[in-house]
Design an enzyme around this catalytic site. Sequence first.
Site, PDB file in Angstrom:
ATOM      1  N   ASN A   1      41.092  42.663  53.459  1.00  0.00           N
ATOM      2  CA  ASN A   1      41.777  43.826  53.083  1.00  0.00           C
ATOM      3  C   ASN A   1      40.848  44.743  52.834  1.00  0.00           C
ATOM      4  O   ASN A   1      39.673  44.650  53.050  1.00  0.00           O
ATOM      5  CB  ASN A   1      42.968  43.653  51.833  1.00  0.00           C
ATOM      6  CG  ASN A   1      42.019  43.226  50.622  1.00  0.00           C
ATOM      7  OD1 ASN A   1      41.338  44.007  50.282  1.00  0.00           O
ATOM      8  ND2 ASN A   1      42.197  41.898  50.115  1.00  0.00           N
TER       9      ASN A   1
ATOM     10  N   LYS B   1      52.577  36.420  35.919  1.00  0.00           N
ATOM     11  CA  LYS B   1      51.086  36.245  36.213  1.00  0.00           C
ATOM     12  C   LYS B   1      50.587  35.929  34.808  1.00  0.00           C
ATOM     13  O   LYS B   1      49.875  35.141  34.549  1.00  0.00           O
ATOM     14  CB  LYS B   1      50.223  37.446  36.713  1.00  0.00           C
ATOM     15  CG  LYS B   1      50.699  37.880  37.944  1.00  0.00           C
ATOM     16  CD  LYS B   1      49.791  37.568  39.141  1.00  0.00           C
ATOM     17  CE  LYS B   1      50.240  37.891  40.488  1.00  0.00           C
ATOM     18  NZ  LYS B   1      49.607  37.766  41.464  1.00  0.00           N
TER      19      LYS B   1
HETATM   20  O1  PMT Z   1      38.111  47.749  45.136  1.00  0.00           O
HETATM   21  P1  PMT Z   1      38.558  49.228  45.417  1.00  0.00           P
HETATM   22  O2  PMT Z   1      38.429  49.963  46.893  1.00  0.00           O
HETATM   23  O3  PMT Z   1      37.840  49.790  44.495  1.00  0.00           O
HETATM   24  O4  PMT Z   1      39.978  49.152  45.312  1.00  0.00           O
HETATM   25  C1  PMT Z   1      40.466  48.793  44.135  1.00  0.00           C
HETATM   26  C2  PMT Z   1      41.819  48.071  44.138  1.00  0.00           C
HETATM   27  C3  PMT Z   1      42.896  48.732  44.767  1.00  0.00           C
HETATM   28  C4  PMT Z   1      41.522  46.820  44.887  1.00  0.00           C
HETATM   29  C5  PMT Z   1      42.209  47.529  42.607  1.00  0.00           C
HETATM   30  O5  PMT Z   1      42.363  48.864  42.016  1.00  0.00           O
HETATM   31  C6  PMT Z   1      43.472  46.746  42.650  1.00  0.00           C
HETATM   32  O6  PMT Z   1      44.504  46.991  42.740  1.00  0.00           O
HETATM   33  N1  PMT Z   1      43.139  45.308  42.671  1.00  0.00           N
HETATM   34  C7  PMT Z   1      44.081  44.318  42.902  1.00  0.00           C
HETATM   35  C8  PMT Z   1      44.335  44.265  44.118  1.00  0.00           C
HETATM   36  C9  PMT Z   1      45.514  42.958  44.303  1.00  0.00           C
HETATM   37  O7  PMT Z   1      45.393  41.903  44.974  1.00  0.00           O
HETATM   38  O8  PMT Z   1      46.863  43.113  43.745  1.00  0.00           O
HETATM   39  P2  PMT Z   1      48.073  42.198  43.930  1.00  0.00           P
HETATM   40  O9  PMT Z   1      49.218  43.129  43.431  1.00  0.00           O
HETATM   41  O10 PMT Z   1      48.082  41.770  45.240  1.00  0.00           O
HETATM   42  O11 PMT Z   1      47.760  41.173  42.701  1.00  0.00           O
HETATM   43  C10 PMT Z   1      48.029  41.191  41.575  1.00  0.00           C
HETATM   44  C11 PMT Z   1      47.052  40.394  40.660  1.00  0.00           C
HETATM   45  O12 PMT Z   1      46.956  39.088  40.954  1.00  0.00           O
HETATM   46  C12 PMT Z   1      45.704  41.133  40.821  1.00  0.00           C
HETATM   47  O13 PMT Z   1      44.793  41.300  39.576  1.00  0.00           O
HETATM   48  C13 PMT Z   1      45.033  40.126  41.613  1.00  0.00           C
HETATM   49  O14 PMT Z   1      43.492  40.096  41.538  1.00  0.00           O
HETATM   50  C14 PMT Z   1      45.647  38.877  41.155  1.00  0.00           C
HETATM   51  N2  PMT Z   1      45.657  37.874  42.248  1.00  0.00           N
HETATM   52  C15 PMT Z   1      46.475  38.236  43.553  1.00  0.00           C
HETATM   53  C16 PMT Z   1      46.865  37.084  44.386  1.00  0.00           C
HETATM   54  C17 PMT Z   1      45.935  35.900  44.314  1.00  0.00           C
HETATM   55  N3  PMT Z   1      46.358  34.933  45.105  1.00  0.00           N
HETATM   56  N4  PMT Z   1      45.386  35.741  43.047  1.00  0.00           N
HETATM   57  C18 PMT Z   1      44.878  36.801  42.109  1.00  0.00           C
HETATM   58  O15 PMT Z   1      44.310  36.298  41.186  1.00  0.00           O
END
Ligand code: PMT
Length: 398
Positions: free
Chosen positions: A207, A341
């Site tokens: 991504n 989570k």
């Molecule tokens: O890196 P940059 O370019 O500065 O951009 C920042 C960002 C947009 C990446 C950051 O601000 C952000 O939103 N990070 C989380 C991205 C994400 O994966 O979001 P999600 O909504 O898909 O996941 C929710 C949470 O679960 C997140 O804390 C993620 O780290 C965690 N996760 C998700 C999937 C997975 N398999 N394991 C996880 O731990």
Amino acid sequence: MEQKTVVLGVTGCIAAYKSCAIVREFQRAGYRVKVVMTEHATHFVDPTTFRALTHEKVAIGLFDDPSDPIHHISLAEEADLFLIAPCTANVMAKIAHGIADDLLSTAALATTAPLALAPAMNVHMYEAQATQANMALLRSRGVHFIEPDSGYLACGYVGPGRMPEPADVVAFAIGILEGKKDLAGRKVMITAGPTRERIDPVRYISNDSSGKMGFALAEAARDRGAEVTLVSGPVALENPAGVRVLKIESARELLEACREPFAESDAAIFAAAVADKRPERIADAKLKKGRDDDMLENIKLVDNPDVLATLASVKGSRVVVGFAAETNDVLDNARRKLEKKGADFIVANEVGHGKAFGTPDNEVWFVSADGEEHVPAASKRQISDAILDQVVKRLSQR
Ligand code: PMT
């Protein structure tokens, strides 16, 4: 208490007019300000203005003050903070490479005080590889950056490059001067960047995460006194000085790398953009069109572990912060993630269409059992400090 001195460098940029208000803001907060101008800066603001504001001599040329034979050294030594605002690409480049050919660059090289730069320039100059490389180099040496705002620039372009408002510059600078150390003695783990899920030796699913958000969090936590471990996917950023960095590629590697720092942490922040799925099988050799069409067209995906949910299930008294990256229904989705989570709170941000991924700034909402709090658009460093304020508050309640 002894009054602290800020040496304020002003360089040749239209934003130099804002430096007058910066002087005033520092004075209002009780600091003494000494101004050093480059010769170019004097084309934008007359030194008399700064002399009148500061009641001090304004330093410009290396040999201007016969009463002080080594002026650059005395200036460097007087500083409790050496701030250059605005800082042009040229002056930043000189500092990055140790070029000392005028009073400001010489004093900046000679100072042992914390150095902070507020870059201000045309968007293309700001985004130029040379400027970005100089910033990365200076950051890795512990130089502080006050990220430029995005918006309408004097040159007519729109984008990052505008110096933030004087009050924001001064608030940032005072944070450095007064050294808010409210995470001293605490261990903080932060995840950052994307994961890569291999299809074959040359292809992967990933991504647009640049790692900027997670790296800004790591720098902010370090500056507030924490011992920081940053677990990062593949990014093009310099490792922050004074932070332990563990590099990973896939979600499964991320989980394994996090286990030990998470176990030791007081707080953990999950800013990495983790792939929810991965190919069931990684081909040993490059899949070829024609020969391997069936495999290329039918890549079977399987679930990755949820790193945040897995670790939050054994969170104990740690403060655990998750992110939610959403293209729509940001708050509803973030509330669902909070429940699913097991985090103490979720930092929700809107992504896609040029938002959040890769940008220098962000706009977020904190979503917790207590409700929602909006944090308006600000640099990722400022957003990081707002997140850490929440972490500190929760740690103090444990
Ligand atoms: O890196 P940059 O370019 O500065 O951009 C920042 C960002 C947009 C990446 C950051 O601000 C952000 O939103 N990070 C989380 C991205 C994400 O994966 O979001 P999600 O909504 O898909 O996941 C929710 C949470 O679960 C997140 O804390 C993620 O780290 C965690 N996760 C998700 C999937 C997975 N398999 N394991 C996880 O731990």
